[in-house]
Design a protein around this motif. Sequence first.
Motif, PDB file in Angstrom:
ATOM      1  N   ALA A  71      26.875  30.666  49.138  1.00  0.00           N
ATOM      2  CA  ALA A  71      28.153  29.948  49.190  1.00  0.00           C
ATOM      3  C   ALA A  71      29.278  30.785  48.579  1.00  0.00           C
ATOM      4  O   ALA A  71      30.387  30.836  49.123  1.00  0.00           O
ATOM      5  CB  ALA A  71      28.036  28.605  48.467  1.00  0.00           C
ATOM      6  N   THR A  75      32.623  32.107  50.448  1.00  0.00           N
ATOM      7  CA  THR A  75      33.966  31.874  49.919  1.00  0.00           C
ATOM      8  C   THR A  75      34.699  33.196  49.720  1.00  0.00           C
ATOM      9  O   THR A  75      35.892  33.298  50.014  1.00  0.00           O
ATOM     10  CB  THR A  75      33.896  31.069  48.603  1.00  0.00           C
ATOM     11  OG1 THR A  75      33.251  29.821  48.868  1.00  0.00           O
ATOM     12  CG2 THR A  75      35.279  30.813  48.029  1.00  0.00           C
ATOM     13  N   ARG A  78      36.098  34.200  52.986  1.00  0.00           N
ATOM     14  CA  ARG A  78      37.290  33.408  53.335  1.00  0.00           C
ATOM     15  C   ARG A  78      38.493  33.887  52.541  1.00  0.00           C
ATOM     16  O   ARG A  78      39.602  33.984  53.066  1.00  0.00           O
ATOM     17  CB  ARG A  78      37.034  31.931  53.066  1.00  0.00           C
ATOM     18  CG  ARG A  78      38.291  31.097  53.279  1.00  0.00           C
ATOM     19  CD  ARG A  78      38.067  29.862  54.120  1.00  0.00           C
ATOM     20  NE  ARG A  78      39.331  29.309  54.566  1.00  0.00           N
ATOM     21  CZ  ARG A  78      40.101  28.514  53.833  1.00  0.00           C
ATOM     22  NH1 ARG A  78      39.753  28.163  52.623  1.00  0.00           N
ATOM     23  NH2 ARG A  78      41.243  28.052  54.327  1.00  0.00           N
ATOM     24  N   TYR A 102      34.944  35.397  42.460  1.00  0.00           N
ATOM     25  CA  TYR A 102      33.862  35.112  43.396  1.00  0.00           C
ATOM     26  C   TYR A 102      32.985  36.337  43.635  1.00  0.00           C
ATOM     27  O   TYR A 102      31.772  36.208  43.811  1.00  0.00           O
ATOM     28  CB  TYR A 102      34.385  34.516  44.711  1.00  0.00           C
ATOM     29  CG  TYR A 102      34.499  33.019  44.624  1.00  0.00           C
ATOM     30  CD1 TYR A 102      33.382  32.209  44.783  1.00  0.00           C
ATOM     31  CD2 TYR A 102      35.714  32.398  44.344  1.00  0.00           C
ATOM     32  CE1 TYR A 102      33.469  30.827  44.682  1.00  0.00           C
ATOM     33  CE2 TYR A 102      35.814  31.020  44.239  1.00  0.00           C
ATOM     34  CZ  TYR A 102      34.683  30.234  44.407  1.00  0.00           C
ATOM     35  OH  TYR A 102      34.763  28.868  44.290  1.00  0.00           O
ATOM     36  N   LEU A 154      41.757  26.898  48.618  1.00  0.00           N
ATOM     37  CA  LEU A 154      40.302  26.994  48.435  1.00  0.00           C
ATOM     38  C   LEU A 154      39.713  25.786  47.713  1.00  0.00           C
ATOM     39  O   LEU A 154      38.570  25.837  47.263  1.00  0.00           O
ATOM     40  CB  LEU A 154      39.966  28.271  47.662  1.00  0.00           C
ATOM     41  CG  LEU A 154      40.398  29.557  48.353  1.00  0.00           C
ATOM     42  CD1 LEU A 154      40.418  30.718  47.378  1.00  0.00           C
ATOM     43  CD2 LEU A 154      39.488  29.846  49.525  1.00  0.00           C
ATOM     44  N   GLU A 157      36.285  24.661  49.094  1.00  0.00           N
ATOM     45  CA  GLU A 157      35.238  25.641  48.795  1.00  0.00           C
ATOM     46  C   GLU A 157      34.921  25.664  47.304  1.00  0.00           C
ATOM     47  O   GLU A 157      33.752  25.773  46.908  1.00  0.00           O
ATOM     48  CB  GLU A 157      35.655  27.045  49.245  1.00  0.00           C
ATOM     49  CG  GLU A 157      35.700  27.217  50.745  1.00  0.00           C
ATOM     50  CD  GLU A 157      37.053  26.854  51.357  1.00  0.00           C
ATOM     51  OE1 GLU A 157      37.897  26.189  50.694  1.00  0.00           O
ATOM     52  OE2 GLU A 157      37.276  27.240  52.513  1.00  0.00           O
ATOM     53  N   ASP A 158      35.957  25.566  46.479  1.00  0.00           N
ATOM     54  CA  ASP A 158      35.734  25.567  45.031  1.00  0.00           C
ATOM     55  C   ASP A 158      34.918  24.351  44.601  1.00  0.00           C
ATOM     56  O   ASP A 158      33.995  24.469  43.786  1.00  0.00           O
ATOM     57  CB  ASP A 158      37.070  25.607  44.279  1.00  0.00           C
ATOM     58  CG  ASP A 158      37.751  26.963  44.344  1.00  0.00           C
ATOM     59  OD1 ASP A 158      37.076  27.985  44.549  1.00  0.00           O
ATOM     60  OD2 ASP A 158      38.994  27.004  44.170  1.00  0.00           O
ATOM     61  N   GLU A 160      32.813  22.589  46.454  1.00  0.00           N
ATOM     62  CA  GLU A 160      31.446  22.738  46.967  1.00  0.00           C
ATOM     63  C   GLU A 160      30.653  23.739  46.131  1.00  0.00           C
ATOM     64  O   GLU A 160      29.502  23.488  45.760  1.00  0.00           O
ATOM     65  CB  GLU A 160      31.489  23.188  48.435  1.00  0.00           C
ATOM     66  CG  GLU A 160      30.128  23.389  49.058  1.00  0.00           C
ATOM     67  CD  GLU A 160      29.348  22.099  49.254  1.00  0.00           C
ATOM     68  OE1 GLU A 160      28.136  22.192  49.526  1.00  0.00           O
ATOM     69  OE2 GLU A 160      29.911  20.993  49.123  1.00  0.00           O
TER      70      GLU A 160
END
Length: 186
Positions: A71, A75, A78, A102, A154, A157-158, A160
């Motif tokens: 994941a 991210t 992205r 990340y 984000l 995504e953050d 998740e």
Amino acid sequence: MRAPLTYAFFLLLISSTCESSTLEDTCKSFAAGHPSIGYSYCVKTFRADNASATADARGLAAIAARIAEAAANGTAGRIAALRASEEDARRRERLGVCAEVYSDAVDQLGEAAEDIARGEDKSTRDALTQLSAALDAPGTCEDAFGEADDTSPLAVEDAEFRKLATIALTVAALLAPPPSAPRISD
């Protein structure tokens, strides 16, 4: 001849029940401490990896770290795409903060999975340190935007990743030996 087949089937059934209960027990324990994420999300997360069906607790911890790593890697991809298309230099800088944390999280989660797989007390403690550090990534990324009063692209995504990293850290913590009490001499 029929009795050996029945016996083999019975053993297989018991074995699969015991194996799935490791996953279920782990997720029940996780959900007790993290009701906002919950049991169902935990089970769904692990079922994304077929190896979790037969994994022991240590295997589940390593799987959780790898799932979170994937994941974080997604991210990071992205973020790279967003940075490449962003025209505002300040926003690109905020995305740069996210890219850095990340990227670090991907490395930390990979190391954590390896440390967990070693199966030693020290390596498990090292994994907990790496997992804890990786869990900081979404907050740091969101803070970069929040401090500038800018909406984060984000946020989904953050959120998740925070859930996945929380699962990984919590499941790995179940493996850690209890801290030893200091010895007091008379």
